[in-house]
Motif scaffolding. Structure first.
Motif, short mmCIF file in Angstrom:
data_model
loop_
_atom_site.label_atom_id
_atom_site.label_comp_id
_atom_site.label_asym_id
_atom_site.label_seq_id
_atom_site.Cartn_x
_atom_site.Cartn_y
_atom_site.Cartn_z
N TYR A 249 36.43 42.80 57.09
CA TYR A 249 35.35 42.36 57.97
C TYR A 249 34.02 42.98 57.57
O TYR A 249 32.96 42.39 57.79
N GLY A 252 29.20 43.70 58.74
CA GLY A 252 28.55 42.79 59.67
C GLY A 252 27.05 42.71 59.43
O GLY A 252 26.58 42.62 58.29
N ASP A 253 26.29 42.77 60.50
CA ASP A 253 24.82 42.66 60.39
C ASP A 253 24.21 43.82 59.62
O ASP A 253 23.09 43.72 59.12
N PRO A 258 23.57 40.46 52.95
CA PRO A 258 23.75 39.65 54.16
C PRO A 258 24.86 38.62 54.05
O PRO A 258 25.60 38.39 55.01
N ALA A 259 24.98 37.99 52.87
CA ALA A 259 26.01 36.95 52.72
C ALA A 259 27.40 37.53 52.91
O ALA A 259 28.29 36.89 53.46
N ARG A 260 27.59 38.77 52.45
CA ARG A 260 28.90 39.40 52.61
C ARG A 260 29.15 39.79 54.06
O ARG A 260 30.26 39.65 54.58
N GLY A 261 28.12 40.28 54.72
CA GLY A 261 28.26 40.63 56.13
C GLY A 261 28.61 39.43 56.98
O GLY A 261 29.46 39.50 57.88
N GLN A 262 28.00 38.29 56.68
CA GLN A 262 28.29 37.07 57.41
C GLN A 262 29.72 36.62 57.15
O GLN A 262 30.40 36.10 58.05
N SER A 265 32.06 38.66 59.39
CA SER A 265 31.90 38.31 60.80
C SER A 265 32.56 36.97 61.12
O SER A 265 33.23 36.82 62.16
N ARG A 266 32.40 36.00 60.24
CA ARG A 266 33.02 34.69 60.44
C ARG A 266 34.54 34.80 60.42
O ARG A 266 35.24 34.17 61.21
N GLU A 433 29.88 28.71 52.39
CA GLU A 433 28.62 28.05 52.85
C GLU A 433 27.61 28.26 51.90
O GLU A 433 27.19 27.91 51.16
#
Length: 465
Positions: A249, A252-253, A258-262, A265-266, A433
């Motif tokens: 996981y 996160g934020d 950022p792409a890895r954090g998202q 979280s998803r 994405e």
């Protein structure tokens, strides 16, 4: 300053580069800038053949971390336009917008042999037991060519950038295949299948078991969730050896990428919603193939039934071609011995590995270097930018410029928590994405290479990538 490996009296010999992935082609570019002659052996039919296997994956890292300075200087002379530095490329874009144009340059193309699988590297006329005159003896690189013939090539030095994509870790525990794994091959997919594209039919409406706790697993799970929205009978099962999926996981934020954090979280939301069925503490001991499925058994006696198993268990280096060389490898991660402690995933993530070059990558056999994802052995935290600095330093060392070789600098992004089980590079795909990973570009898989493996695929490989 010494004369380097490829200068001096007599006929000069080329430097063999094994693999035409991002790091292998970068090595060739740096050798050319140093006035050295590279010959590049690629087992696949094209440059970047491994990445072609995960072309549907998006990298975590932006373009600015995925392209090499010497390669860019060659490309700019041809009128090439650089991609937007903050964009996150897919594997296909890494090939189409960077590797393919680089391989087609008149400086590279005549020196690149595709369909050329290296099967052995040794010293000419000497096996590894012979010492006398070893450092001054050229290398012999044995190559199986696309015309069916096997030929020996005499070279002054060897840079092995062949990656790890072709040698995944087994699904079983203790570093061994699970009992029955070898005979269950038809139920085991590639490490980063295109579940929503070219491989869709093999996954739609099926029970899919994803094994592994790295970014490759996360990306595959997210892509499967997208498929399940369209194909309601698709069941997603996720098995990990650890007691928790918290490492997957990630930050996160707070994650530096950022792409890895998202991505993390998803994935967490899908597990909590029951879309993905998570089984923790599931160390695989056996696999039993049935007519239409496979039964996967855990060490503790639990079993799971699946139609297809996706192995996201990481990769390991193929050292068999190097059996007649004198190597010095870390006993744990199988990286060069001085590099091993610096990349051990028990203690380091992508952003905590210091820049390093020829000095740390050297082996007892002079003028032989393992670079790129393969230089990290079994450690999964490789970044393409790290590989580019490696080959810059190695080319300087082979040219006899020790000062440049020993002066290593590298500015990496803050990468937060890196998976220790992705099997590709930290650059690995970012969720669909991406998958290895919108605004990045460093590129291993993974296995695949974060700066790209994988870049992070890292870093895929159909041949010597």
């Amino acid at each position: 300053m010494d004369n380097g490996c490829c200068t001096g009296s007599g006929e000069s010999l080329p430097v063999a580069v094994i693999g035409a992935g991002p790091v292998g082609l970068a090595a060739a570019a740096h050798l050319l800038e140093r006035g050295l002659e590279p010959v590049i052996f690629e087992a696949g039919t094209t440059a970047g053949a491994a990445i072609e296997q995960w072309r549907h994956i998006r990298l975590f890292s932006p373009w600015r971390f995925n392209i090499d300075a010497a390669a860019v200087r060659l490309l700019e002379g041809s009128g090439w336009e650089a991609p937007r530095p903050t964009a996150l490329p897919y594997g296909r874009e890494l090939i189409e917008n960077y590797l393919a144009p680089l391989a087609a340059l008149p400086q590279i193309a005549p020196r690149l042999e595709t369909g050329a699988r290296v099967t052995a590297v040794t010293r000419q006329g000497l096996d590894k037991t012979h010492v006398k005159g070893r450092d001054a003896t050229p290398f012999t690189v044995r190559v199986q060519h696309s015309d069916g013939e096997t030929r020996d090539h005499t070279v002054a030095a060897v840079i092995d950038a062949s990656g790890t994509w072709s040698t995944r870790n087994p699904l079983g525990t203790s570093g061994l295949p699970a009992i029955g794994e070898d005979t269950a091959g038809r139920r085991i997919s590639a490490p980063l299948p295109d579940v929503a594209g070219r491989d869709r039919d093999a996954f739609a409406g099926k029970r899919v078991l994803v094994v592994g706790a790295g970014h490759s697993a996360a990306n595959t799970l997210l892509n499967l969730a997208g498929l399940a929205r369209e194909e309601a009978d698709t069941r997603i099962i996720w098995a990990i050896r650890g007691a928790s999926a918290s490492k997957v996981y990630g930050g996160g934020d707070a994650d530096g990428l950022p792409a890895r954090g998202q991505l993390g979280s998803r994935l967490r939301r899908l597990v909590e919603a029951g879309t993905i069925e998570l089984h923790t503490g599931f160390g695989i001991s056996s696999m039993k193939s049935l007519d239409s499925s496979v039964t996967v058994g855990a060490v503790d006696g639990r079993t799971l039934e699946a139609d297809v198993v996706v192995p996201c268990t990481g990769f390991r280096p193929d050292l068999d071609i190097l059996r007649e060389l004198r190597l010095s490898l870390d006993p744990a991660v199988e990286a060069p011995v001085e590099l091993g402690p610096l990349i051990d995933p028990e203690f380091h993530s992508c952003g905590t590995v210091p820049p390093h070059g020829a000095k740390l990558l050297a082996h007892p056999d002079k003028d032989f270097y393992i670079v790129g994802m393969k230089s990290y052995g079994r450690a999964p935290t490789f970044l393409l930018a790290t590989g580019y600095e490696q080959v810059r330093s190695v080319a300087a060392a082979l040219a006899g410029d020790r000062e440049a070789a020993d002066t290593v600098r590298l500015a990496l992004p803050e990468t937060g928590v890196c998976s220790t089980d992705t099997g590709t590079s930290c650059d690995t795909p970012a969720a669909a994405e991406r998958d290895p990973g919108a605004d990045s570009g460093c590129c291993a898989a993974p296995e695949p290479v974060l700066v790209g493996f994988p870049t992070g695929l890292a870093h895929g490989r159909s041949g010597n990538n």
